[in-house]
Design an enzyme around this catalytic site. Structure first.
Site, PDB file in Angstrom:
ATOM      1  N   LYS A  12       3.880  12.074  12.133  1.00 52.51           N
ATOM      2  CA  LYS A  12       4.166  11.382  13.395  1.00 52.51           C
ATOM      3  C   LYS A  12       4.643   9.951  13.127  1.00 52.51           C
ATOM      4  O   LYS A  12       5.608   9.495  13.726  1.00 52.51           O
ATOM      5  CB  LYS A  12       2.911  11.337  14.290  1.00 52.51           C
ATOM      6  N   ARG A  88      -5.205  11.406  22.623  1.00 53.36           N
ATOM      7  CA  ARG A  88      -5.763  12.286  21.601  1.00 53.36           C
ATOM      8  C   ARG A  88      -6.903  13.146  22.134  1.00 53.36           C
ATOM      9  O   ARG A  88      -7.474  13.926  21.374  1.00 53.36           O
ATOM     10  CB  ARG A  88      -6.307  11.411  20.485  1.00 53.36           C
ATOM     11  N   ARG A 127      -0.978  11.031   0.211  1.00 50.15           N
ATOM     12  CA  ARG A 127      -0.310   9.904   0.889  1.00 50.15           C
ATOM     13  C   ARG A 127      -0.768   8.573   0.278  1.00 50.15           C
ATOM     14  O   ARG A 127      -1.933   8.372  -0.016  1.00 50.15           O
ATOM     15  CB  ARG A 127      -0.660   9.950   2.378  1.00 50.15           C
ATOM     16  N   ARG A 160      -5.286   5.429   1.992  1.00 49.28           N
ATOM     17  CA  ARG A 160      -6.117   5.109   3.151  1.00 49.28           C
ATOM     18  C   ARG A 160      -7.482   5.749   2.950  1.00 49.28           C
ATOM     19  O   ARG A 160      -7.563   6.899   2.528  1.00 49.28           O
ATOM     20  CB  ARG A 160      -5.483   5.683   4.432  1.00 49.28           C
ATOM     21  N   ARG A 171     -10.760  15.118   9.804  1.00 49.80           N
ATOM     22  CA  ARG A 171      -9.767  14.716  10.807  1.00 49.80           C
ATOM     23  C   ARG A 171      -9.019  15.933  11.345  1.00 49.80           C
ATOM     24  O   ARG A 171      -8.676  15.992  12.523  1.00 49.80           O
ATOM     25  CB  ARG A 171      -8.797  13.707  10.200  1.00 49.80           C
TER      26      ARG A 171
HETATM   27  P1  AMP Z   1      -3.840   7.847  12.898  1.00 46.76           P
HETATM   28  O1  AMP Z   1      -3.253   6.751  12.100  1.00 46.76           O
HETATM   29  O2  AMP Z   1      -3.108   8.113  14.185  1.00 46.76           O
HETATM   30  O3  AMP Z   1      -4.070   9.096  12.091  1.00 46.76           O
HETATM   31  O4  AMP Z   1      -5.296   7.358  13.371  1.00 46.76           O
HETATM   32  C1  AMP Z   1      -6.282   7.000  12.420  1.00 46.76           C
HETATM   33  C2  AMP Z   1      -7.641   6.935  13.082  1.00 46.76           C
HETATM   34  O5  AMP Z   1      -7.611   5.960  14.144  1.00 46.76           O
HETATM   35  C3  AMP Z   1      -8.107   8.198  13.751  1.00 46.76           C
HETATM   36  O6  AMP Z   1      -8.694   9.114  12.841  1.00 46.76           O
HETATM   37  C4  AMP Z   1      -9.108   7.635  14.759  1.00 46.76           C
HETATM   38  O7  AMP Z   1     -10.321   7.244  14.131  1.00 46.76           O
HETATM   39  C5  AMP Z   1      -8.426   6.361  15.224  1.00 46.76           C
HETATM   40  N1  AMP Z   1      -7.539   6.628  16.373  1.00 46.76           N
HETATM   41  C6  AMP Z   1      -6.197   6.449  16.434  1.00 46.76           C
HETATM   42  N2  AMP Z   1      -5.719   6.772  17.642  1.00 46.76           N
HETATM   43  C7  AMP Z   1      -6.791   7.193  18.374  1.00 46.76           C
HETATM   44  C8  AMP Z   1      -6.962   7.675  19.696  1.00 46.76           C
HETATM   45  N3  AMP Z   1      -5.916   7.827  20.533  1.00 46.76           N
HETATM   46  N4  AMP Z   1      -8.214   8.007  20.093  1.00 46.76           N
HETATM   47  C9  AMP Z   1      -9.267   7.848  19.296  1.00 46.76           C
HETATM   48  N5  AMP Z   1      -9.190   7.424  18.032  1.00 46.76           N
HETATM   49  C10 AMP Z   1      -7.969   7.090  17.562  1.00 46.76           C
END
Ligand code: AMP
Length: 226
Positions: A12, A88, A127, A160, A171
């Protein structure tokens, strides 16, 4: 306004970068915003860091407030937005609906990135992200020229914490349980378009442009993307 939906590792962030570089949309990545808060040691960052490192979601009201703040900015409203990682949960989608209605905005499309689970796990654990410019590499599919060094700015590449295997699996499980129901939620409104995310980033970019009805502009302008 477009929402990018898909499991962690589907690409994404990479696609959002190339679409925003090509079309000038504002990229709203809740994950990037939260990581920046953690990096800067803010109160919000301290509140969410344990949650994020374990692979869990942060509370709905926290992310919803972040997105509302971004969508309220004039520059963002004029550019059109690409939401990456929000909503989400169904609860977030409902709060998002209200936010859009009260701001006189509308969601045009939900672009669903689909990929095979094994590929997602391999992508996530391989990654690496530049500690300075945030460019994303993958030690298997998109390795840097020099091990551990960013091709774009020369800074150190890091993994990360939430890309370690156990957390990556957590996740994916959280995605299946809490985020995947959004596909049906938005499909009922007829706004979902699907793209096979298991291919090279340039191909995914091209397919996404077609699916969104955008003229295909090259992802090259973004260099490596992220
Ligand atoms: P991402 O970079 O989008 O994979 O997000 C990394 C982490 O950020 C996720 O595993 C969540 O802990 C938190 N996070 C990001 N976006 C959201 C969201 N919309 N709702 C809840 N947690 C989020």
């Amino acid at each position: 306004m477009v929402v990018l939906l898909g499991p962690p590792g589907a690409g994404k962030g990479t696609l959002a970068e190339s679409l925003c570089a090509a079309f000038g949309f504002a990229h709203i990545s809740t994950g990037d915003i939260l990581r920046e808060e953690i990096r800067q040691g803010t109160e919000l960052g301290r509140r969410v860091s344990a949650c994020m490192e374990s692979g869990a979601l942060v509370p709905d009201d926290v992310v919803t407030a972040i997105v509302a703040g971004r969508l309220g900015q004039d520059t963002v409203r004029q550019a059109g937005s690409l939401l990456d990682g929000f909503p989400r949960t169904v609860r977030q989608a409902e709060l998002f609906d209200r936010m859009l209605a009260s701001g006189g905005m509308a969601l045009d499309r939900v672009l669903l990135l689909e990929a095979d689970r094994d590929l997602l796990v391999r992508r996530l654990t391989a990654r690496r992200v530049c500690s300075q410019c945030r460019t994303v590499f993958n030690v298997i599919f998109q390795p840097p020229g020099r091990d551990g060094v960013c091709d774009r700015c020369g800074a150190e590449l890091r993994q990360r914490p939430d890309d370690m295997e156990a957390t990556a699996l957590e996740r994916l499980a959280v995605y299946e349980e809490q985020t995947a129901p959004l596909v049906a939620f938005y499909a009922r409104r007829g706004v979902v378009v699907r793209v096979d995310a298991g291919r090279a980033r340039e191909v995914v970019h091209r397919d996404a442009c077609v699916a969104l009805g955008l003229g295909v502009l090259s992802a090259e302008r973004d260099g490596k993307g992220s």
